[in-house]
Design an enzyme around this catalytic site. Structure first.
Site, PDB file in Angstrom:
ATOM      1  N   SER A 124       0.792  -1.239   0.019  1.00 40.08           N
ATOM      2  CA  SER A 124      -0.084   0.017  -0.144  1.00 40.08           C
ATOM      3  C   SER A 124       0.806   1.297   0.222  1.00 40.08           C
ATOM      4  O   SER A 124       2.062   1.339   0.616  1.00 40.08           O
ATOM      5  CB  SER A 124      -0.961  -0.195   1.251  1.00 40.08           C
ATOM      6  OG  SER A 124      -1.404   1.249   1.533  1.00 40.08           O
ATOM      7  N   TYR A 148      -1.726  -0.896  10.957  1.00 37.60           N
ATOM      8  CA  TYR A 148      -2.010  -1.570   9.548  1.00 37.60           C
ATOM      9  C   TYR A 148      -0.805  -1.214   8.581  1.00 37.60           C
ATOM     10  O   TYR A 148      -0.225  -2.187   8.104  1.00 37.60           O
ATOM     11  CB  TYR A 148      -3.236  -0.940   9.012  1.00 37.60           C
ATOM     12  CG  TYR A 148      -3.402  -1.117   7.705  1.00 37.60           C
ATOM     13  CD1 TYR A 148      -3.673  -2.584   7.073  1.00 37.60           C
ATOM     14  CD2 TYR A 148      -3.571  -0.043   6.586  1.00 37.60           C
ATOM     15  CE1 TYR A 148      -3.542  -2.750   5.773  1.00 37.60           C
ATOM     16  CE2 TYR A 148      -3.499  -0.408   5.359  1.00 37.60           C
ATOM     17  CZ  TYR A 148      -3.609  -1.660   4.758  1.00 37.60           C
ATOM     18  OH  TYR A 148      -3.712  -2.077   3.452  1.00 37.60           O
ATOM     19  N   LYS A 152       2.441  -3.706   6.446  1.00 39.26           N
ATOM     20  CA  LYS A 152       2.544  -3.798   5.298  1.00 39.26           C
ATOM     21  C   LYS A 152       4.227  -3.768   4.836  1.00 39.26           C
ATOM     22  O   LYS A 152       4.838  -4.284   4.192  1.00 39.26           O
ATOM     23  CB  LYS A 152       2.120  -2.801   4.483  1.00 39.26           C
ATOM     24  CG  LYS A 152       0.491  -2.945   4.451  1.00 39.26           C
ATOM     25  CD  LYS A 152       0.143  -4.278   3.483  1.00 39.26           C
ATOM     26  CE  LYS A 152      -1.471  -4.388   3.513  1.00 39.26           C
ATOM     27  NZ  LYS A 152      -1.933  -5.705   2.963  1.00 39.26           N
TER      28      LYS A 152
END
Ligand code: NAD
Ligand code: UDP
Length: 340
Positions: A124, A148, A152
């Site tokens: 992302s 989050y 990643k």
């Protein structure tokens, strides 16, 4: 080619499976349906004229993955499965580390066990944190502002270490910008549970009258009109990016890291205006304070993806709004309101 798609019932996964099936790949989906519906799979089959194989399982379930690899012997994996809500990740960090990091590590161990070493991973643009220079190139500094985003970043590092340890691995780390819109059939699309966190599904639910108004989080950023700017990309363009990445991995070994974005940023108010124009519906909004952790602007330099994958986004904002609106109109309650 036989491809295992983890999280293939989800928003981006379902659109990618359609493109894979239409390109004559054989697709096996593994998904625990924690954030998706089996209806999506039926509709993928309806659009494609072919059904993907489906196994309901969690990617952390090693025995289930081993069964899948034994039975199907996929040649490559496209790995979407994971949790993705920023706010929830702040409240429940362990379930994010558990799902995303343990899930990916388990998947890679089973892949190695069965000699399958081609992986496309959903990363992302959040890994760029608050970017200093726009547009963002792949070698910009990285940093995350929430659990989050850290999952990643950590997974990217883990996959780089894996590739160093065994250069037979072929890995594409795809850094998505902001996927929106839906398939042009209006049969599959984004179906957030509860009140959407993201701008596009929120606008679309205001336009159809499910929500009374949009809250615009801040109008004092140093942007064109003070509201936040993002690089919105049509989900079908994003899906096609995965096909190009698989082709790239099949051609040559290595680890590639690519932005998947359009290179063009739009502000919140520009998005509201575009959606109102396309839908013919008013989108009332109120200006509210900035949302914690938000950045002013984020858009990709997509030139490396063009050079490395031969891919670029083809669909503009108008098409994103048209397709998203068609999906919203035909599926007021998402997949929940439907039997087919
Ligand atoms: P989604 O929630 O619609 O799809 C994820 C799918 O994975 C769901 O079907 C869910 O049921 C499944 N899943 C979750 N945990 C699982 C597990 N442990 N085992 C098996 N299945 C599991 O999300 P999406 O928007 O399609 O995103 C797909 C991927 O792309 C995610 O990894 C996400 O972090 C990443 N991504 C998404 C965006 C975005 O804006 N949508 C942006 C950047 C990156
Ligand atoms: N945004 C907003 N109202 C909302 C949701 C989002 O004003 O209800 C803004 C947000 O502040 C950001 C942009 O819309 O500037 C995109 O937000 P989204 O959550 O969709 O994507 P992300 O911030 O993760 O890139």
């Amino acid at each position: 080619m036989k491809i295992l798609v983890t999280g293939g019932a989800g928003f981006i996964g379902s659109h990618t499976v359609v493109e894979l099936l239409q390109a004559s790949a054989e697709v096996i989906i593994v998904d625990n349906l924690s954030n998706s519906s089996p209806q999506a799979l039926q509709r993928v089959a309806e659009i494609s004229g072919k059904a993907p194989q489906f196994v309901k399982a969690d990617v952390r379930d090693r025995a289930a993955l081993q069964e899948i690899f034994k039975e199907h012997q996929p040649e490559a994996v496209v790995h979407f499965a994971g949790l993705k809500a920023v706010g929830e990740s702040v409240e429940q960090p362990l379930s994010y580390y558990q799902n995303n990091i343990t899930g990916t590590a388990t998947l890679c161990e089973v892949m190695a066990e069965f000699g399958c070493k081609q992986l496309v991973f959903s990363s992302s643009a959040t890994v760029y944190g608050d970017p200093e220079i726009l547009p963002i190139t792949e070698n910009a500094p990285t940093g995350a502002t929430n659990p989050y985003g850290r999952t990643k970043l950590f997974i990217e590092e883990m996959l780089r270490d894996l590739h160093v340890s065994d250069p037979e691995w072929r890995i594409a780390l795809l850094r998505y910008f902001n996927p929106i819109g839906a398939h042009s059939s209006g049969r599959i699309g984004e179906d957030p549970a509860g009140i959407p966190n993201n701008l596009f599904p929120f606008i679309s639910q205001v336009a159809i009258g499910k929500l009374p108004h949009l809250s615009v989080f801040g109008n004092d950023y140093a942007t064109v009109d003070g509201t936040g700017v993002r690089d919105y990309i049509h989900v079908v363009d994003l899906a096609i990016g995965h096909l190009r990445a698989l082709e790239r991995l099949a051609k040559a070994p290595g680890l590639v890291t690519c932005n998947l974005g359009t290179g063009r940023g739009y502000s919140v108010l520009e998005m509201v205006a575009a959606f109102s124009r396309i839908s013919g519906c008013e989108v009332p909004y109120q200006i509210k304070p900035r949302r914690a952790g938000d950045i002013a602007a984020c858009y990709a330099d997509p030139s490396f993806a063009k050079q490395e994958l031969g891919w670029q986004a083809e669909r503009g904002l108008e098409e994103m709004c048209q397709d998203g609106w068609r999906w919203q109109q035909g599926n007021r309650q998402g997949y929940r309101g439907s039997n087919g």
